[in-house]
Write a protein that holds these residues in place. Sequence first.
Motif, PDB file in Angstrom:
ATOM      1  N   LYS A 101      17.927   8.261 -24.816  1.00 44.73           N
ATOM      2  CA  LYS A 101      17.358   8.517 -26.136  1.00 44.73           C
ATOM      3  C   LYS A 101      15.852   8.779 -26.044  1.00 44.73           C
ATOM      4  N   ASN A 330      16.629   0.987 -29.163  1.00 44.15           N
ATOM      5  CA  ASN A 330      17.582   1.997 -29.646  1.00 44.15           C
ATOM      6  C   ASN A 330      17.647   2.007 -31.169  1.00 44.15           C
ATOM      7  N   ASP A 334      16.622   5.020 -33.765  1.00 42.45           N
ATOM      8  CA  ASP A 334      17.603   5.468 -34.754  1.00 42.45           C
ATOM      9  C   ASP A 334      16.999   5.455 -36.166  1.00 42.45           C
TER      10      ASP A 334
END
Length: 480
Positions: A101, A330, A334
């Motif tokens: 990511k 993460n 997001d």
Amino acid sequence: MASTNIYACESMTKTDTIKLRNRHIGKSCQLFYRSDPLKIIRGEGQYMFDEEGTRYLDCINNVAHVGHCHPKVVEAARAQIGLISTNNRFLHDELVKCAQKLTSKMPGDLSVCFFVNSGSEANDLALRLARYYTKQKDVITLDHAYHGHLTSVMEISPYKFNKPGGDPKPDFVHVASCPDTYRGRYNVKNCPDQDLCKLYTTEVDEIIKNIKSNGKGVAAFIAESLQSCGGQIIPPAGYFDSIYRSVREAGGVTIADEVQVGFGRVGTHYFAFETQHVIPDIVTVAKPMGNGHPVGAVVTTPKIAERFATSGVAYFNTYGGNPVSCAIANAVMDVIDEEKLQENALIVGQYLLENSLQLMKEFEMVGDVRGTGLFVGIELVKSKECRQAATAEANAIVDRMKNVHHILISSDGPDDNVLKLKPPMVFNIENAKEFLTAIRECLGQYQSTEKKSISAPQTNGVCNLPSNHKFTEKKEILVK
């Protein structure tokens, strides 16, 4: 008979908290608002609350990037810590998903991650990577830069080693002027008809020549993409492009410190170095990545990472890259995407900057306003003509904003006269209006006050170098 512990209770008074802190916490660990420190017990979004329930608008907490106690981030931490938290010598999905990511947000060939716990660790590791790759030791840094609190990065942080009591600058560290075009070594006042970008980048070229003339080589050039502690500095266009070319031609690598300004804060891009249209060899990230949880990373190219792997010394970090930290990181990334916080930084930042620029027309003491996205600096001076730092006024305004308006800002820069705004990314237009109303009242309060009551140190930050001045590398003087 055991003595009674007056602190062994569910909650303490602010007075008792201070007493306990004074007894057990090192005196060098300083507080905000030292004369009247805040006891903060709760946070939500862009707000912080003290023990009495007073709400404060947080304009300085770039660590709580997506807002204090964001529900999605809290749940990610809770869920993962309820399963396992261990080191990254075991396989786990959160680590590799986090690396995927993070690198997906990076341009070019920046695709390999090393996970750490803080910006200090990230910059320390970046130096190790650069030195092993180049087989050189010398580092070029910028004046007023801050890269962390470990010994290795204190050595390349003039913001620290130039302070009274700081350790002397090592010979392998070379300091170029901070590219401050308002009150820096070269600025629009003392060099009105010259290319300021070229003047600043020429210093780095001269440093490289000096290093080579002494039979040495360049390991790295490291710089914060936008200097925060240095006073919310926005480098002139083309600055990093020119320096990166020179450093690479000399065999060195380039390091972008994004610990303060990464993850969409600048609004136009995900990382601040992208505003200069460059791609570093190494990028360091931390603070906003964990929204208050200690997590950071170094991102580099496969070529540099593979060379480091041949060193024979394995890289291991007990907590760096643990499942809980990666789950939190993460979730943060997001939320940035799902809530369009980069776009919010652009819209709210433009509103904040445009309206702050109006303050320059209204108040003689507002010398300069600069920024991008939710990264804004308001520089206070005695007058626009002399540009002498209004240090005491800046400190008084920081206190008044807290005490009267319940708004938290800070001041920084070489003369501590720059009001800094780098709030959580959920900061909105109404928050900006609240700040602008309050800062206008404070500026009016102190602009009309007799200067006798607020006396700043008599130092002139304007450099009057002749146009034909030839740069020679600065010798740092340690004030004892």
